[in-house]
Design a protein around this motif. Structure first.
Motif, PDB file in Angstrom:
ATOM      1  N   GLY A  41       0.811  -1.264  -0.094  1.00  0.00           N
ATOM      2  CA  GLY A  41      -0.007  -0.008  -0.094  1.00  0.00           C
ATOM      3  C   GLY A  41       0.745   1.143   0.124  1.00  0.00           C
ATOM      4  N   ILE A  42       1.973   0.947   0.337  1.00  0.00           N
ATOM      5  CA  ILE A  42       3.123   2.335   0.432  1.00  0.00           C
ATOM      6  C   ILE A  42       3.978   2.073  -0.996  1.00  0.00           C
ATOM      7  CG2 ILE A  42       4.929   3.554   1.129  1.00  0.00           C
ATOM      8  CD1 ILE A  42       3.765   2.510   4.064  1.00  0.00           C
ATOM      9  N   ILE A  43       3.771   3.185  -1.833  1.00  0.00           N
ATOM     10  CA  ILE A  43       4.564   3.116  -3.174  1.00  0.00           C
ATOM     11  C   ILE A  43       5.517   4.230  -3.307  1.00  0.00           C
ATOM     12  CG2 ILE A  43       4.409   2.874  -5.698  1.00  0.00           C
ATOM     13  CD1 ILE A  43       1.427   2.098  -5.438  1.00  0.00           C
ATOM     14  N   PRO A  44       6.802   3.701  -2.959  1.00  0.00           N
ATOM     15  CA  PRO A  44       7.882   4.885  -3.246  1.00  0.00           C
ATOM     16  C   PRO A  44       8.474   5.040  -4.650  1.00  0.00           C
ATOM     17  CG  PRO A  44       8.421   3.482  -1.516  1.00  0.00           C
ATOM     18  CD  PRO A  44       7.484   2.815  -1.954  1.00  0.00           C
ATOM     19  N   LEU A  45       8.517   6.372  -5.203  1.00  0.00           N
ATOM     20  CA  LEU A  45       8.686   6.175  -6.667  1.00  0.00           C
ATOM     21  C   LEU A  45      10.117   6.593  -6.889  1.00  0.00           C
ATOM     22  CD1 LEU A  45       5.444   8.162  -8.049  1.00  0.00           C
ATOM     23  CD2 LEU A  45       5.816   5.709  -7.699  1.00  0.00           C
ATOM     24  N   GLY A  46      11.029   7.372  -6.093  1.00  0.00           N
ATOM     25  CA  GLY A  46      12.327   7.652  -6.103  1.00  0.00           C
ATOM     26  C   GLY A  46      12.334   9.146  -6.971  1.00  0.00           C
ATOM     27  N   MET A  47      11.375   9.820  -6.778  1.00  0.00           N
ATOM     28  CA  MET A  47      11.526  11.084  -7.540  1.00  0.00           C
ATOM     29  C   MET A  47      10.803  12.227  -6.562  1.00  0.00           C
ATOM     30  SD  MET A  47       8.708  10.268 -10.726  1.00  0.00           S
ATOM     31  CE  MET A  47      10.310  10.223 -11.901  1.00  0.00           C
ATOM     32  N   PRO A  48      11.444  13.226  -6.302  1.00  0.00           N
ATOM     33  CA  PRO A  48      10.921  14.257  -5.484  1.00  0.00           C
ATOM     34  C   PRO A  48       9.887  15.312  -5.884  1.00  0.00           C
ATOM     35  CG  PRO A  48      13.020  14.926  -6.125  1.00  0.00           C
ATOM     36  CD  PRO A  48      12.784  13.532  -6.926  1.00  0.00           C
ATOM     37  N   SER A  49       9.167  15.381  -4.954  1.00  0.00           N
ATOM     38  CA  SER A  49       8.318  16.860  -5.100  1.00  0.00           C
ATOM     39  C   SER A  49       8.928  17.901  -5.361  1.00  0.00           C
ATOM     40  CB  SER A  49       6.960  16.699  -4.224  1.00  0.00           C
ATOM     41  OG  SER A  49       6.066  18.062  -4.114  1.00  0.00           O
ATOM     42  N   LEU A  50       8.706  19.024  -6.137  1.00  0.00           N
ATOM     43  CA  LEU A  50       9.455  20.092  -5.942  1.00  0.00           C
ATOM     44  C   LEU A  50       8.471  21.343  -5.140  1.00  0.00           C
ATOM     45  CD1 LEU A  50      10.382  20.366  -9.799  1.00  0.00           C
ATOM     46  CD2 LEU A  50      12.051  19.861  -7.813  1.00  0.00           C
ATOM     47  N   CYS A  51       7.360  21.021  -4.786  1.00  0.00           N
ATOM     48  CA  CYS A  51       6.603  21.913  -4.107  1.00  0.00           C
ATOM     49  C   CYS A  51       6.042  21.348  -2.753  1.00  0.00           C
ATOM     50  CB  CYS A  51       5.375  22.325  -4.988  1.00  0.00           C
ATOM     51  SG  CYS A  51       4.178  20.841  -5.400  1.00  0.00           S
ATOM     52  N   ASP A  52       6.997  20.633  -1.989  1.00  0.00           N
ATOM     53  CA  ASP A  52       6.614  20.016  -0.737  1.00  0.00           C
ATOM     54  C   ASP A  52       5.363  19.358  -0.583  1.00  0.00           C
ATOM     55  OD1 ASP A  52       9.193  21.046   0.582  1.00  0.00           O
ATOM     56  OD2 ASP A  52       8.193  23.075   0.758  1.00  0.00           O
ATOM     57  N   LYS A  53       5.043  18.386  -1.444  1.00  0.00           N
ATOM     58  CA  LYS A  53       3.753  17.637  -1.566  1.00  0.00           C
ATOM     59  C   LYS A  53       4.191  16.096  -1.545  1.00  0.00           C
ATOM     60  CE  LYS A  53       0.001  20.598  -3.309  1.00  0.00           C
ATOM     61  NZ  LYS A  53       0.674  21.706  -3.734  1.00  0.00           N
ATOM     62  N   PRO A  54       4.772  15.717  -0.533  1.00  0.00           N
ATOM     63  CA  PRO A  54       5.570  14.303  -0.662  1.00  0.00           C
ATOM     64  C   PRO A  54       5.000  13.022  -0.714  1.00  0.00           C
ATOM     65  CG  PRO A  54       5.635  15.250   1.461  1.00  0.00           C
ATOM     66  CD  PRO A  54       4.966  16.300   0.489  1.00  0.00           C
ATOM     67  N   TRP A  55       3.394  13.156  -0.460  1.00  0.00           N
ATOM     68  CA  TRP A  55       2.441  11.949  -0.549  1.00  0.00           C
ATOM     69  C   TRP A  55       1.286  12.283  -1.184  1.00  0.00           C
ATOM     70  CZ3 TRP A  55       3.764   7.630   1.950  1.00  0.00           C
ATOM     71  CH2 TRP A  55       4.817   7.665   2.850  1.00  0.00           C
ATOM     72  N   GLU A  56       0.743  11.295  -2.046  1.00  0.00           N
ATOM     73  CA  GLU A  56      -0.285  11.359  -2.667  1.00  0.00           C
ATOM     74  C   GLU A  56      -1.332   9.998  -1.990  1.00  0.00           C
ATOM     75  OE1 GLU A  56      -1.550   9.081  -6.868  1.00  0.00           O
ATOM     76  OE2 GLU A  56      -0.668  11.124  -7.285  1.00  0.00           O
ATOM     77  N   VAL A  57      -2.431  10.343  -1.731  1.00  0.00           N
ATOM     78  CA  VAL A  57      -3.412   9.355  -1.261  1.00  0.00           C
ATOM     79  C   VAL A  57      -4.342   9.075  -2.198  1.00  0.00           C
ATOM     80  CG1 VAL A  57      -5.038   8.771   0.484  1.00  0.00           C
ATOM     81  CG2 VAL A  57      -3.316  10.224   1.097  1.00  0.00           C
ATOM     82  N   ILE A  58      -4.487   7.651  -2.589  1.00  0.00           N
ATOM     83  CA  ILE A  58      -5.329   7.252  -3.656  1.00  0.00           C
ATOM     84  C   ILE A  58      -6.736   6.695  -2.971  1.00  0.00           C
ATOM     85  CG2 ILE A  58      -5.835   5.506  -5.595  1.00  0.00           C
ATOM     86  CD1 ILE A  58      -2.930   5.720  -6.123  1.00  0.00           C
ATOM     87  N   ARG A  59      -7.650   7.163  -3.010  1.00  0.00           N
ATOM     88  CA  ARG A  59      -8.860   6.966  -2.143  1.00  0.00           C
ATOM     89  C   ARG A  59      -9.868   6.218  -3.314  1.00  0.00           C
ATOM     90  NH1 ARG A  59      -8.744   9.247   2.813  1.00  0.00           N
ATOM     91  NH2 ARG A  59      -7.317  10.906   3.143  1.00  0.00           N
ATOM     92  N   TYR A  60     -10.499   5.260  -2.680  1.00  0.00           N
ATOM     93  CA  TYR A  60     -11.835   4.561  -3.365  1.00  0.00           C
ATOM     94  C   TYR A  60     -12.700   3.928  -2.451  1.00  0.00           C
ATOM     95  CZ  TYR A  60     -14.360   2.109  -6.869  1.00  0.00           C
ATOM     96  OH  TYR A  60     -15.458   1.671  -7.678  1.00  0.00           O
ATOM     97  N   GLY A  61     -13.932   4.034  -2.635  1.00  0.00           N
ATOM     98  CA  GLY A  61     -14.703   3.567  -1.887  1.00  0.00           C
ATOM     99  C   GLY A  61     -14.776   3.486  -0.370  1.00  0.00           C
ATOM    100  N   ASP A  62     -15.471   2.617   0.431  1.00  0.00           N
ATOM    101  CA  ASP A  62     -15.905   2.896   1.771  1.00  0.00           C
ATOM    102  C   ASP A  62     -15.291   1.900   2.678  1.00  0.00           C
ATOM    103  OD1 ASP A  62     -18.729   2.619   0.457  1.00  0.00           O
ATOM    104  OD2 ASP A  62     -18.366   4.843   0.912  1.00  0.00           O
TER     105      ASP A  62
END
Length: 320
Positions: A41-62
């Protein structure tokens, strides 16, 4: 609906707690490591955010996601969406062609075994994407490996899903995807030649992806827009001109969404991949003027063609 939301640096999550929440399918980590996550469930990509948004949350369903590991892949499942990620070790990236075919084989076996045989969005991140001359360029070798895997599993060109392929500046590679029980609809952009029909000059095999894939998730039609750049037909446009490349890329996405009947959609999960970190201010101003209310993540990455300075991807959903 599926949502992709960014978290700022001052809201770094308790990942275990967040993954245990209903509706959290996966967490994408933007940073310097491209290695398997500490837990599925944790997917590190090896590429940094340039605008201090280091995480993306993928949401679906309940529901709370089911998670596990099979075939050297980590997977997460909520209802009718499966997310699967696999990593390629640094030493195996020396033969990215063979490693890509093997990695895709792992992914395809997992989604088929789970009963989710239809990938509708794929992301590919690898080192040194522009290294090598002619057919020995890393990206072109990656395309050969991906094509072989599609052929191995009898995926026809009309079944290629939306995808992105970018380069990072660390070791190792990662491929992750979203898959469903039923096939989506794959779309091309009238302004651009289908990538899988590119002429021979782009490599021994053409890139294997659609410009977008749409499907109904929880009865809402959503469009996953592939990594899009300053290309018209099959030709790179505005070489060396970031402002013009941004304009052509943005126009390509708008044209595509109108073409598939989603011109009035709400965008989320917008990633702007920038070859040069110093271009952040210009890119930020460009998107602030056109999408002022939208959270955009700017990522440092190499683009698949060395002449390209920027690539953009997005998720289009009905307005709430």
């Amino acid at each position: 609906m599926l949502r992709q939301e960014y978290l700022p640096a001052n809201a770094v999550p308790d990942t275990a707690h967040l993954l245990a929440q209903p509706g959290v399918l996966a967490l994408v980590s933007f940073g310097d490591a491209c290695v398997a996550g500490a837990q599925p469930g944790i997917i590190p990509l090896g590429m940094p955010s340039l605008c201090d948004k280091p995480w993306e949350v993928i949401r679906y369903g309940d529901s709370i996601a089911e998670r596990g590991t099979d075939e050297h892949c980590q997977w997460s499942l909520i209802e009718d969406v499966l997310c699967v990620a696999t990593w390629i070790a640094p030493e195996d990236c020396s033969d990215i062609e063979a490693a890509t075919e093997v990695a895709y084989g792992r992914l395809f076996r997992v989604i088929q075994a789970k009963g989710f045989p239809y990938p509708f969005r794929i992301w590919n991140f690898m080192p040194d994407i522009n290294n090598g001359d002619g057919d020995r360029e890393e990206y072109k070798k990656f395309c050969v490996g991906r094509q072989r895997a599609f052929d191995d599993y009898h995926v026809a060109p009309q079944e290629y899903p939306a995808a992105s392929a970018l380069g990072h500046h660390t070791k190792g590679a990662v491929i992750y995807l979203l898959a469903g029980r039923n096939s989506g609809v794959h779309h091309e952009n009238p302004r651009q030649q289908p990538a899988y029909q590119y002429p021979r000059e782009y490599g021994p095999t053409s890139p294997s992806f659609a410009r977008a894939t749409s499907l109904a998730l929880r009865s809402k039609q959503q469009v996953f827009v592939s990594g899009t750049a300053s290309i018209i037909g099959h030709n790179t446009q505005a070489v060396g001109d970031l402002e013009q490349q941004l304009t052509i890329t943005f126009d390509n996405i708008q044209h595509l969404l109108v073409h598939v009947g989603q011109g009035e959609s709400e965008l989320s999960g917008v990633r702007v991949y920038l070859r040069h970190p110093q271009d952040l201010a210009v890119a930020r101003a460009f998107f602030a003027a056109r999408l002022p209310a939208l959270a955009v993540n700017f990522i440092h990455a190499d683009i698949c063609r060395s002449q390209l300075l920027v690539e953009v991807e997005a998720l289009a959903s009905p307005r709430l």
